[in-house]
Scaffold this motif. Structure first.
Motif, PDB file in Angstrom:
ATOM      1  N   ASP A 143      -4.220   6.609  -6.694  1.00  0.00           N
ATOM      2  CA  ASP A 143      -3.674   7.060  -5.564  1.00  0.00           C
ATOM      3  C   ASP A 143      -2.349   7.724  -5.409  1.00  0.00           C
ATOM      4  N   GLU A 163      -2.406   8.941   2.338  1.00  0.00           N
ATOM      5  CA  GLU A 163      -2.688   8.908   0.830  1.00  0.00           C
ATOM      6  C   GLU A 163      -4.092   9.060   0.619  1.00  0.00           C
ATOM      7  N   THR A 222      -6.137   9.398   4.159  1.00  0.00           N
ATOM      8  CA  THR A 222      -5.357   8.108   4.785  1.00  0.00           C
ATOM      9  C   THR A 222      -3.746   8.807   5.389  1.00  0.00           C
ATOM     10  N   VAL A 244      -0.842   7.631   6.564  1.00  0.00           N
ATOM     11  CA  VAL A 244      -0.354   6.594   6.407  1.00  0.00           C
ATOM     12  C   VAL A 244       0.188   6.278   8.112  1.00  0.00           C
ATOM     13  N   ALA A 253      -2.146   5.695  10.551  1.00  0.00           N
ATOM     14  CA  ALA A 253      -2.815   3.941  10.584  1.00  0.00           C
ATOM     15  C   ALA A 253      -1.434   2.528  10.274  1.00  0.00           C
ATOM     16  N   ARG A 264       1.187   0.356  -3.160  1.00  0.00           N
ATOM     17  CA  ARG A 264       2.585   0.781  -1.893  1.00  0.00           C
ATOM     18  C   ARG A 264       3.552   1.585  -1.659  1.00  0.00           C
ATOM     19  N   ASN A 312      -0.232  -1.100   2.391  1.00  0.00           N
ATOM     20  CA  ASN A 312      -1.889  -1.772   2.725  1.00  0.00           C
ATOM     21  C   ASN A 312      -2.446  -2.797   3.173  1.00  0.00           C
ATOM     22  N   ASP A 313      -1.718  -3.546   3.629  1.00  0.00           N
ATOM     23  CA  ASP A 313      -1.831  -5.202   4.026  1.00  0.00           C
ATOM     24  C   ASP A 313      -3.267  -5.575   4.952  1.00  0.00           C
ATOM     25  N   ASN A 314      -3.652  -4.582   6.009  1.00  0.00           N
ATOM     26  CA  ASN A 314      -3.740  -5.225   6.603  1.00  0.00           C
ATOM     27  C   ASN A 314      -3.465  -6.102   8.390  1.00  0.00           C
ATOM     28  N   ALA A 349      -4.435  -1.556   9.254  1.00  0.00           N
ATOM     29  CA  ALA A 349      -4.492  -1.450   7.900  1.00  0.00           C
ATOM     30  C   ALA A 349      -2.928  -0.704   7.053  1.00  0.00           C
ATOM     31  N   TRP A 350      -1.855  -0.480   7.780  1.00  0.00           N
ATOM     32  CA  TRP A 350      -1.123  -0.347   7.043  1.00  0.00           C
ATOM     33  C   TRP A 350       0.390  -0.450   7.440  1.00  0.00           C
TER      34      TRP A 350
END
Length: 232
Positions: free
Chosen positions: A63, A75, A86, A88, A91, A113, A128-130, A135-136
């Motif tokens: 990552d 990321e 992505t 962030v 997202a 994280r 990134n815990d949905n 998603a983030w």
């Protein structure tokens, strides 16, 4: 501007920002080093970066976090030479905070994280815990932690057992500040003024550097009083 990690095969991967702001990867092999792979050019939709790549390995993927040239947190994630990128901030949705280049990643629960300083001086966690349809998500630890305070400089995150700790410098008094996800007092995070609690602890300058010896954190800082190296 370099960042590095050891991947699942036990080899070193080094990431750098090119003069044109592309992210490139150098991979260690049994015969030396591979030719640099331009991840920005080879990854669909990947943006250029404007800060030092900050890197970790989450047990499956590498990552890499950095700021895009537009100022968003990005990321790059992958294994080997195949990566995805992505944005962030995108997202996380509208209203997500803009962060500075002061970023430190941490692996927790098998996922990376990122801890960062916002442009307004708050400490935030990007996860990134949905959750909540995104998603983030960004979590403002300065605003929600018990005794949270605005910070100056870079956060330094470590995992002690299963508990997240983030060390940083308080903006108002240059004290060493420790944020801990200890779940006390009805809060996920609490902040502790280490300088105030330590006998004769000096104010600090620059950024703290924590090292774990066993499960005991040793935090190295520069004294703002006389420039000496100090261990908390």
């Amino acid at each position: 501007d370099l960042g590095a990690t050891v991947d699942g095969s036990g080899t070193v991967d080094v990431f750098a920002r090119k003069a044109n702001n592309d992210l490139v990867e150098f991979h260690q092999t049994a015969f030396g080093w591979s030719k640099a792979v331009d991840l920005t050019a080879s990854t669909s939709g990947a943006p250029g970066i404007s800060s030092t790549p900050e890197v970790t390995f989450d047990g499956t993927n590498i990552d890499v976090f950095a700021l895009t040239t537009a100022g968003d947190l990005v990321e790059y994630q992958g294994n080997g030479s195949t990566f995805t990128a992505t944005d962030v901030n995108a997202a996380a949705g509208s209203g997500s905070p803009m962060v500075t280049a002061l970023i430190d990643p941490l692996v927790f629960g098998g996922a990376a994280r990122a801890y960062a300083t916002t442009t307004g001086g708050d400490l935030v966690e990007a996860a990134n815990d949905n959750s909540g349809g995104h998603a983030w998500n960004f979590y403002d630890l300065t605003a929600t932690a018990g005794s949270g305070a605005a910070i100056a400089g870079a956060p330094a995150a470590v995992l002690i057992g299963t508990t997240r700790h983030v060390y940083t410098r308080e903006a108002s008094n240059n004290h060493l500040l420790e944020y801990v996800a200890d779940g006390l007092n009805g809060r996920v995070w609490n902040a502790y003024d280490v300088t105030a609690e330590a006998p004769a602890g000096p104010a600090i300058s620059g950024n703290p550097e924590p090292v774990l010896i066993g499960t005991t954190p040793h935090v190295y800082v520069t004294s703002a009083v006389n420039g000496d190296l100090v261990e908390y």
